[in-house]
Design a protein around this motif. Structure first.
Motif, PDB file in Angstrom:
ATOM      1  N   CYS A 167       0.885  -1.165   0.000  1.00 18.01           N
ATOM      2  CA  CYS A 167       0.000   0.000   0.000  1.00 18.01           C
ATOM      3  C   CYS A 167       0.921   1.213   0.000  1.00 18.01           C
ATOM      4  N   HIS A 168       0.945   1.945  -1.119  1.00 16.69           N
ATOM      5  CA  HIS A 168       1.842   3.102  -1.171  1.00 16.69           C
ATOM      6  C   HIS A 168       1.247   4.315  -0.457  1.00 16.69           C
ATOM      7  N   ASP A 169      -0.053   4.257  -0.193  1.00 17.53           N
ATOM      8  CA  ASP A 169      -0.765   5.430   0.307  1.00 17.53           C
ATOM      9  C   ASP A 169      -0.841   5.396   1.847  1.00 17.53           C
ATOM     10  N   VAL A 170       0.052   6.159   2.473  1.00 19.20           N
ATOM     11  CA  VAL A 170       0.169   6.092   3.932  1.00 19.20           C
ATOM     12  C   VAL A 170      -1.097   6.629   4.622  1.00 19.20           C
ATOM     13  N   GLU A 171      -1.717   7.663   4.040  1.00 14.51           N
ATOM     14  CA  GLU A 171      -2.952   8.209   4.640  1.00 14.51           C
ATOM     15  C   GLU A 171      -4.056   7.158   4.610  1.00 14.51           C
ATOM     16  N   GLN A 172      -4.123   6.414   3.509  1.00 20.74           N
ATOM     17  CA  GLN A 172      -5.111   5.329   3.405  1.00 20.74           C
ATOM     18  C   GLN A 172      -4.830   4.255   4.471  1.00 20.74           C
ATOM     19  N   TYR A 173      -3.540   3.970   4.659  1.00 24.22           N
ATOM     20  CA  TYR A 173      -3.157   2.969   5.668  1.00 24.22           C
ATOM     21  C   TYR A 173      -3.665   3.404   7.050  1.00 24.22           C
ATOM     22  N   LYS A 174      -3.436   4.693   7.368  1.00 25.29           N
ATOM     23  CA  LYS A 174      -3.839   5.182   8.700  1.00 25.29           C
ATOM     24  C   LYS A 174      -5.362   5.094   8.860  1.00 25.29           C
ATOM     25  N   TRP A 175      -6.079   5.437   7.794  1.00 25.82           N
ATOM     26  CA  TRP A 175      -7.547   5.366   7.808  1.00 25.82           C
ATOM     27  C   TRP A 175      -8.006   3.936   8.073  1.00 25.82           C
ATOM     28  N   TRP A 176      -7.330   3.003   7.390  1.00 25.19           N
ATOM     29  CA  TRP A 176      -7.693   1.576   7.530  1.00 25.19           C
ATOM     30  C   TRP A 176      -7.414   1.077   8.948  1.00 25.19           C
ATOM     31  N   VAL A 177      -6.254   1.481   9.503  1.00 22.90           N
ATOM     32  CA  VAL A 177      -5.932   1.037  10.866  1.00 22.90           C
ATOM     33  C   VAL A 177      -7.025   1.507  11.828  1.00 22.90           C
ATOM     34  N   ASP A 178      -7.439   2.743  11.668  1.00 17.30           N
ATOM     35  CA  ASP A 178      -8.497   3.279  12.509  1.00 17.30           C
ATOM     36  C   ASP A 178      -9.771   2.433  12.376  1.00 17.30           C
ATOM     37  N   LYS A 179     -10.112   2.122  11.129  1.00 21.83           N
ATOM     38  CA  LYS A 179     -11.324   1.322  10.842  1.00 21.83           C
ATOM     39  C   LYS A 179     -11.242  -0.068  11.481  1.00 21.83           C
ATOM     40  N   ILE A 180     -10.076  -0.736  11.302  1.00 18.21           N
ATOM     41  CA  ILE A 180     -10.005  -2.118  11.815  1.00 18.21           C
ATOM     42  C   ILE A 180      -9.979  -2.125  13.348  1.00 18.21           C
ATOM     43  N   ARG A 181      -9.336  -1.102  13.942  1.00 17.62           N
ATOM     44  CA  ARG A 181      -9.320  -1.038  15.418  1.00 17.62           C
ATOM     45  C   ARG A 181     -10.742  -0.858  15.932  1.00 17.62           C
ATOM     46  N   LYS A 182     -11.513  -0.005  15.249  1.00 15.07           N
ATOM     47  CA  LYS A 182     -12.913   0.208  15.680  1.00 15.07           C
ATOM     48  C   LYS A 182     -13.734  -1.062  15.510  1.00 15.07           C
ATOM     49  N   ALA A 183     -13.302  -1.915  14.565  1.00 13.13           N
ATOM     50  CA  ALA A 183     -14.029  -3.181  14.336  1.00 13.13           C
ATOM     51  C   ALA A 183     -13.521  -4.288  15.254  1.00 13.13           C
ATOM     52  N   GLY A 184     -12.625  -3.930  16.186  1.00  9.08           N
ATOM     53  CA  GLY A 184     -12.181  -4.922  17.170  1.00  9.08           C
ATOM     54  C   GLY A 184     -10.967  -5.730  16.756  1.00  9.08           C
ATOM     55  N   VAL A 185     -10.305  -5.342  15.662  1.00 12.42           N
ATOM     56  CA  VAL A 185      -9.078  -6.053  15.273  1.00 12.42           C
ATOM     57  C   VAL A 185      -7.913  -5.384  16.002  1.00 12.42           C
ATOM     58  N   SER A 186      -7.344  -6.128  16.953  1.00 13.21           N
ATOM     59  CA  SER A 186      -6.328  -5.515  17.815  1.00 13.21           C
ATOM     60  C   SER A 186      -4.928  -6.086  17.561  1.00 13.21           C
ATOM     61  N   LEU A 187      -4.777  -6.937  16.562  1.00 15.34           N
ATOM     62  CA  LEU A 187      -3.485  -7.597  16.317  1.00 15.34           C
ATOM     63  C   LEU A 187      -2.413  -6.586  15.908  1.00 15.34           C
ATOM     64  N   PRO A 188      -1.140  -6.884  16.247  1.00 14.41           N
ATOM     65  CA  PRO A 188      -0.057  -6.039  15.732  1.00 14.41           C
ATOM     66  C   PRO A 188      -0.024  -6.108  14.197  1.00 14.41           C
ATOM     67  N   ILE A 189       0.445  -5.022  13.584  1.00 15.32           N
ATOM     68  CA  ILE A 189       0.453  -4.961  12.112  1.00 15.32           C
ATOM     69  C   ILE A 189       1.868  -4.728  11.593  1.00 15.32           C
TER      70      ILE A 189
END
Ligand code: FAD
Length: 283
Positions: A167-189
């Motif tokens: 994923c070259h798009d770091v802003e997209q990555y940050k958005w996704w991390v926020d989304k998955i954390r809110k969905a209860g995915v707590s694993l290290p990435i």
């Protein structure tokens, strides 16, 4: 933050020597692990075992094997996992795999990676299990919500950490991390980072995963696409910037897809200064 590399095995008819040499140069950076890809459908699976076993034997780092459901029955998987354990390999990236051309499904006992994760966790608890995550959404998923729910199922099945798709798009990555954390995915990435070295491969590898090409990278392609040397120079600078942008985003691990190109990877790491080591042996 962990630090690691990905390599791929040589073709079936090629000797292992070049890859062993590549590994020697990558060990210099003291990676926490080196992962080795696995041809979906089991093509070249023997070479993957050879590479993982060579890493284990070296005692220099941990081998992580990639493994897919494609074409594998439960029994095939059981046998393969025993083989890995016999070779000292107990870390695995559990994947569904991409369907070979013309296939509609896995033609194996498992349809999705979560089933493989569950099988490994239940039957081979000695394995540390990574699962794939797609910051730009898996290209076959209809929505982020659906894809993230499936990622959550992999966590619940027993995955220990996530390795991301490029994923070259770091802003997209940050958005996704926020989304998955809110969905209860707590694993290290662990973030998978693809060095930008040649025009056609980077375009092919990016779009074939359904990932996007940000404007800055598109500009490098447009400006230097006809000049491989200038392209590589600009691509390496871009890669170094990407490394820092991801580190600043607060990642748990940086996983460099080495493409088996140790010289270019060495340049990038030395110029970035992120591995403050004596790397003279790698030159
Ligand atoms: P899954 O998690 O099974 O997801 C596949 C699709 O199905 C997604 O769209 C998902 O949303 C959906 N889905 C998942 N679970 C369910 C469910 N229970 N019900 C319905 N839908 C579901 N491929 C190789 O062949 N060899 C490799 O060595 C390799 N290495 C890789 C390394 C990394 C770091 C990554 C990120 C990918 C790698 N791949 C490799 C590619 C990977 O195999 C593909 O991305 C594949 O298309 C999906 O694999 P997955 O494990 O994410 O599948």
């Amino acid at each position: 933050m962990s630090f690691s590399f990905e390599v791929f095995p040589p073709k079936a008819d090629k000797p292992l020597d070049n890859l062993l040499d590549t590994l020697e140069h990558l060990y210099v950076f003291n990676p926490d692990f080196i992962s080795c890809t696995y041809g979906a459908g089991g093509t070249n699976a023997g070479r993957n075992v050879e590479v993982c076993s060579a890493i284990a034997k070296s005692g220099r780092t941990i081998p992580v094997t990639h493994f897919t459901c494609i074409g594998n029955s439960r029994e095939d998987i059981r046998k393969s996992l025993h083989t890995y354990l016999d070779k000292g390999v107990n870390h695995i990236l559990a994947l569904r795999g991409d369907f070979p051309e013309g296939w509609q499904g896995t033609r194996g006992d498992f349809n999705y990676a979560n089933e493989l994760v569950e099988f490994i966790k239940k039957n081979f608890p000695e394995f540390c299990i990574a699962a794939a995550g797609d910051p730009e959404k898996h290209f076959q998923a209809d929505s982020f919500e659906e894809d993230i729910a499936h990622l959550r199922v992999k966590q619940d099945a027993g995955a220990d950490y996530i390795m991301t798709q490029l994923c070259h798009d770091v802003e997209q990555y940050k958005w996704w991390v926020d989304k998955i954390r809110k969905a209860g995915v707590s694993l290290p990435i662990d973030v998978g980072l693809m060095p930008v070295l040649s025009k056609d491969p980077i375009i092919r590898m990016t779009v074939s995963n359904g990932s996007s090409i940000p404007r800055e990278l598109a500009e490098i392609i447009a400006r230097y696409g006809d000049n491989p040397e200038d392209f590589k120079k600009a691509g390496k600078e871009y890669t170094i910037k990407q490394i820092y942008s991801f580190i600043n985003a607060g990642i748990n691990g940086l996983h460099i897809y080495s493409l088996n190109r140790w010289k270019d990877v060495t340049d990038i790491l030395n110029e970035s200064g992120i591995r403050n080591l004596n790397t003279s042996a790698a030159r």
